[in-house]
Design a protein around this motif. Structure first.
Motif, PDB file in Angstrom:
ATOM      1  N   LEU A   1       0.694  -1.162  -0.001  1.00 49.50           N
ATOM      2  CA  LEU A   1       0.183  -0.152   0.117  1.00 49.50           C
ATOM      3  C   LEU A   1       0.733   1.225  -0.136  1.00 49.50           C
ATOM      4  O   LEU A   1       1.795   1.468   0.716  1.00 49.50           O
ATOM      5  N   VAL A   2       0.383   2.319  -1.041  1.00 50.05           N
ATOM      6  CA  VAL A   2       1.318   3.412  -1.033  1.00 50.05           C
ATOM      7  C   VAL A   2       0.333   4.563  -0.744  1.00 50.05           C
ATOM      8  O   VAL A   2      -0.997   4.626  -1.165  1.00 50.05           O
ATOM      9  N   ILE A   3       0.688   5.596   0.076  1.00 45.56           N
ATOM     10  CA  ILE A   3      -0.057   6.720   0.237  1.00 45.56           C
ATOM     11  C   ILE A   3       0.429   7.820  -0.438  1.00 45.56           C
ATOM     12  O   ILE A   3       1.972   8.047  -0.269  1.00 45.56           O
ATOM     13  N   THR A   4      -0.125   8.468  -1.104  1.00 44.89           N
ATOM     14  CA  THR A   4       0.593   9.888  -1.939  1.00 44.89           C
ATOM     15  C   THR A   4      -0.452  11.058  -1.951  1.00 44.89           C
ATOM     16  O   THR A   4      -1.410  10.999  -1.357  1.00 44.89           O
TER      17      THR A   4
ATOM     18  N   ILE B   1       2.496  -3.115  -5.509  1.00 44.89           N
ATOM     19  CA  ILE B   1       1.506  -2.305  -5.000  1.00 44.89           C
ATOM     20  C   ILE B   1      -0.095  -2.700  -5.530  1.00 44.89           C
ATOM     21  O   ILE B   1      -0.146  -2.945  -6.640  1.00 44.89           O
ATOM     22  N   GLU B   2      -0.691  -2.972  -4.354  1.00 45.15           N
ATOM     23  CA  GLU B   2      -2.093  -3.358  -4.638  1.00 45.15           C
ATOM     24  C   GLU B   2      -3.028  -2.043  -4.159  1.00 45.15           C
ATOM     25  O   GLU B   2      -4.387  -2.086  -4.993  1.00 45.15           O
ATOM     26  N   ASN B   3      -2.659  -1.305  -3.445  1.00 44.11           N
ATOM     27  CA  ASN B   3      -3.598   0.082  -3.416  1.00 44.11           C
ATOM     28  C   ASN B   3      -2.784   1.104  -3.248  1.00 44.11           C
ATOM     29  O   ASN B   3      -1.797   1.197  -2.417  1.00 44.11           O
ATOM     30  N   VAL B   4      -3.500   2.336  -3.691  1.00 43.18           N
ATOM     31  CA  VAL B   4      -3.093   3.610  -3.673  1.00 43.18           C
ATOM     32  C   VAL B   4      -3.899   4.647  -3.035  1.00 43.18           C
ATOM     33  O   VAL B   4      -4.971   4.543  -3.466  1.00 43.18           O
ATOM     34  N   ILE B   5      -3.569   5.000  -1.996  1.00 38.74           N
ATOM     35  CA  ILE B   5      -4.562   6.311  -1.276  1.00 38.74           C
ATOM     36  C   ILE B   5      -3.756   7.432  -1.590  1.00 38.74           C
ATOM     37  O   ILE B   5      -2.813   7.730  -1.690  1.00 38.74           O
ATOM     38  N   VAL B   6      -4.696   8.463  -2.183  1.00 39.75           N
ATOM     39  CA  VAL B   6      -4.189   9.630  -2.890  1.00 39.75           C
ATOM     40  C   VAL B   6      -5.128  11.042  -2.190  1.00 39.75           C
ATOM     41  O   VAL B   6      -6.121  11.097  -2.349  1.00 39.75           O
ATOM     42  N   LEU B   7      -4.150  11.854  -1.641  1.00 40.02           N
ATOM     43  CA  LEU B   7      -4.506  13.148  -0.886  1.00 40.02           C
ATOM     44  C   LEU B   7      -4.786  13.986  -1.939  1.00 40.02           C
ATOM     45  O   LEU B   7      -3.664  14.233  -2.832  1.00 40.02           O
TER      46      LEU B   7
END
Ligand code: PRX
Length: 687
Positions: A217-220, A247-253
């Motif tokens: 999981l990546v948060i960007t 990478i399975e999930n990316v949370i985007v701010l």
């Protein structure tokens, strides 16, 4: 004035082949802590050199009681086993053995439980003007401990919903926004170690780190503001995703509102997920030695290493170093500001984790120091009344160059303590900082430490230690630092040697992720039984430490650590380059710049000066793509061959001399295989 022998400053490290010091800076200026320091700061915790020495002695002689007493200032879910504050089975240290705690709890819940939920925790300032405002009216957000707690819990619940559990590494690739601190605290809350990647790194660097950490999981952010432009963080993550299927999930701010592509099923908006999440999330009880975070840093080989830090020792050490080094006192209108990026260890330890447990608000600034004008930092200090300010020598040198008129336009009288970190500070920069920024009334704490040490190791204490420009002075409590030779024997006064730490300290690294051998080899092999820092240094008559530079192939470019081999690998991955050697060279602002010597594939030899410039430009761009803009060479030289020993080893020492403009012929070349190579390089330098 300082007396120096020619060619010597303690600053710009260019890496040394040996640790012998040919010339030594003799600095006679000594600055006592200002007489009114205690009054200004609300009481100095350590108020004399004698007090420092006696407490230091106690911390070394009886670490058990010393650290237990400090640890009791924080909250624990379960106590440590009596008599087990520290266990040292070289190279493995364990601290507060058997205890359970959580750092997110100590940063947030502990403050709220003590009635401080509405106190200011983070003061954030964005780079651009607030929406609808003109230049000079930046966006400011003030988050209390309650605010931070709610946002942290929401994100922690989101992470759990996406399948993150204790021990899973979460990658954070974000700009300097409060949500980065929130993401770290959310990970710490549920026991998922984070791996923060500096926003200036490339998609290749993200992919390498994600693969090494097996981080699903990546948060960007959509983007990050830097000098008026948007850094396309999400697009870089997209590119990284194309290089690996980890990478399975990316949370985007959403921060910059720039166009981004969202991939169905993989990418999620931060605001969508958190708006549906509960603002309650219990803290995972973490074993003292459970991993808190991974942070990749450069070493001697091409591959960055994931430095592992664990929970309790790191928590206690960053808490107490923050408290004593900056003399943080809650309820005294203090506002602390560290201008580092959270992508580096300084930001981890001295923006977030060391600060919040101390209950002194921490200022986070999003952007560049010279946007929109070169006085941006001084404007921030004046408007918010910053009391403690921590920055890097490279920034100070840039400020000097931009001119003293910029700080002089501002009222900086709120400042009480000034700090520096990341590289040796040259006495000129130290004096400018002292006079122009500190108004000659603020102690300067020149703090020596590393990603591996987790916290400050050698540093003045502002109410106690007389300072000398260019020296990081004396070890912090519990730190048994020494200068030794290869046999571990202490060097005499003013004789250079290897900087080692002889006893474990609470925030020491616990290993290199997935590479036990490299951990032992790098830090515990050359000198038996001690931690080898990788720096050369000397101690003066006062016992003060002077850092001279790195002893390995690491260079410190503008306070950012890079491996010369990383840059070399990036260069040879370009089709035109056959072989590359990278060394440090003195640089006015960066301290150390990057010099690259390349041999070219015959088919790619540039024809004429214009083509040569074109190729150099292309190579710089290529390195930026492979690693990040910070790794772009400052100087590239094409050569027919590199100077090598008879056994084929590149003689970096000779290249360093050439890169630093030393064309003298008094270098030891007894092992050089082909003299004509060196002669040609020297010739073209002179020409
Ligand atoms: O060479 C030393 C230099 O920076 C190295 C550590 O780099 P990094 O892990 O990126 O951490 C930087 C921020 C803590 C050290 O091995 N260094 C750091 N602080 C100083 C310094 N050199 C001289 N004086 C300092 N105060």
């Amino acid at each position: 004035m300082p007396e120096t022998t020619p060619g010597n400053t303690p600053a710009p490290s260019t890496g040394n082949d040996s640790v012998s010091i040919e010339s030594v800076l003799i600095e006679n200026r000594v600055f006592e802590p200002p007489a009114d320091f205690g009054h200004r700061v609300g009481g100095a915790y350590i108020d004399s050199l004698d007090a420092y020495h006696s407490l230091h002695r106690r911390s070394i002689d009886d670490p058990e009681s010393f650290w237990a007493e400090i640890a009791r200032e924080l909250d624990w879910f379960e106590p440590w086993t009596p008599g087990s504050v520290v266990e040292w089975n070289l190279p493995d240290a364990k601290w507060f053995v058997g205890a359970k705690t959580n750092l997110s709890h100590n940063c947030l819940d502990r403050q709220i439980a003590n009635g401080h939920g509405d106190d200011l925790a983070i003061l954030w300032e964005g780079e651009p003007p607030a929406p609808g405002q003109s230049e000079g009216n930046p966006e400011v957000r003030k988050l209390t401990y309650n605010d931070l707690h709610a946002e942290t819990c929401k994100l922690a619940n989101v992470l759990k919903d996406l399948g993150v559990s204790k021990g899973d590494v979460v990658t954070l690739y974000m700009g300097m926004v409060p949500e980065l601190a929130i993401a770290m605290l959310a990970c710490a809350r549920i026991g998922a170690p984070h791996s923060v990647i500096f926003g200036g790194f490339s998609s290749q660097a993200i992919a390498d780190r994600v693969i090494d950490a097996k981080s699903k999981l990546v948060i960007t952010c959509d983007g990050a503001w830097r000098r008026g432009s948007v850094v396309p963080l999400k697009a870089n993550v997209d590119e990284a995703c194309a290089k690996t299927d980890v990478i399975e999930n990316v949370i985007v701010l959403k921060r910059c509102d720039n166009d981004v592509t969202m991939t169905e099923g993989r990418d999620h908006w931060w605001h969508d997920l958190t708006s549906r999440a509960s603002a309650d999330c219990d803290c995972e009880p973490m074993d003292s030695e459970d991993m808190l975070f991974l942070l990749y840093t450069s070493g001697s080989t091409g591959k960055p290493k994931g430095i592992m830090h664990t929970t309790a020792g790191y928590m206690v050490y960053t808490y107490i170093t923050s408290k004593y080094t900056f003399n943080l006192v809650p309820d005294r209108d203090q506002l602390y500001w560290c201008s580092a990026d959270i992508g580096w260890v300084t930001g981890h330890s001295y923006i977030v984790y060391g600060l919040l447990p101390n209950r002194v608000p921490t200022l986070m600034y999003e952007g560049a120091p010279n946007h929109p004008e070169p006085d941006r930092f001084w404007d921030i200090i004046e408007r918010h009344k910053v009391t403690q300010f921590y920055t890097a020598p490279t920034a100070i040198r840039a400020f000097m160059k931009w001119g003293s008129e910029h700080p002089r336009k501002h009222d900086l009288s709120s400042l009480i303590v000034l700090g520096t970190v990341g590289e040796p500070i040259n006495p000129e920069a130290w004096m400018w900082y002292h006079e122009v920024i500190g108004g000659e009334k603020c102690p300067i704490v020149d703090t020596w430490w590393q990603t591996e040490t987790g916290g400050q190791m050698i540093t003045p204490l502002p109410g106690a230690t007389p300072t000398v420009p260019g020296s990081c002075t004396l070890p912090f409590f519990g730190v048994d630092a020494a200068i030794v030779n290869d046999d571990g024997v202490e060097q005499p006064t003013n004789v250079g040697g290897l900087l080692v730490i002889r006893k474990p300290w609470p925030s020491m690294l616990r290993g290199i992720f997935g590479d036990r051998e490299r951990f032992i080899e790098t830090y515990f092999s050359r000198v038996k039984g001690m931690y080898l820092a990788g720096d050369s240094a000397r101690r003066d008559e006062r016992g003060y430490f002077w850092i001279m530079g790195r002893i390995d192939d690491v260079i410190n470019v503008a306070g950012h650590r890079l491996g010369t081999m990383e840059v070399e690998s990036a260069l040879v991955s370009h089709e035109s380059v056959v072989e590359a050697a990278v060394v440090g060279m003195p640089h006015e602002i960066k301290g150390t710049g990057i010099a690259a010597f390349c041999t070219l594939d015959p088919g790619h030899n540039p024809d004429g000066p214009e083509a040569t410039e074109e190729l150099k430009k292309a190579l710089r761009a290529h390195v930026a793509k492979e690693i990040g803009a910070i790794a772009k060479p400052d100087m590239i030289r094409f050569t027919d061959a590199l100077p090598k020993t008879r056994s084929g080893k590149i003689m970096r020492r000779l290249l360093r001399a050439i890169a630093s403009g030393d064309t003298s012929t008094n270098q030891d070349t007894t092992t050089l295989e082909d003299f004509s190579v060196l002669a040609k390089l020297r010739e073209s330098e002179e020409g």
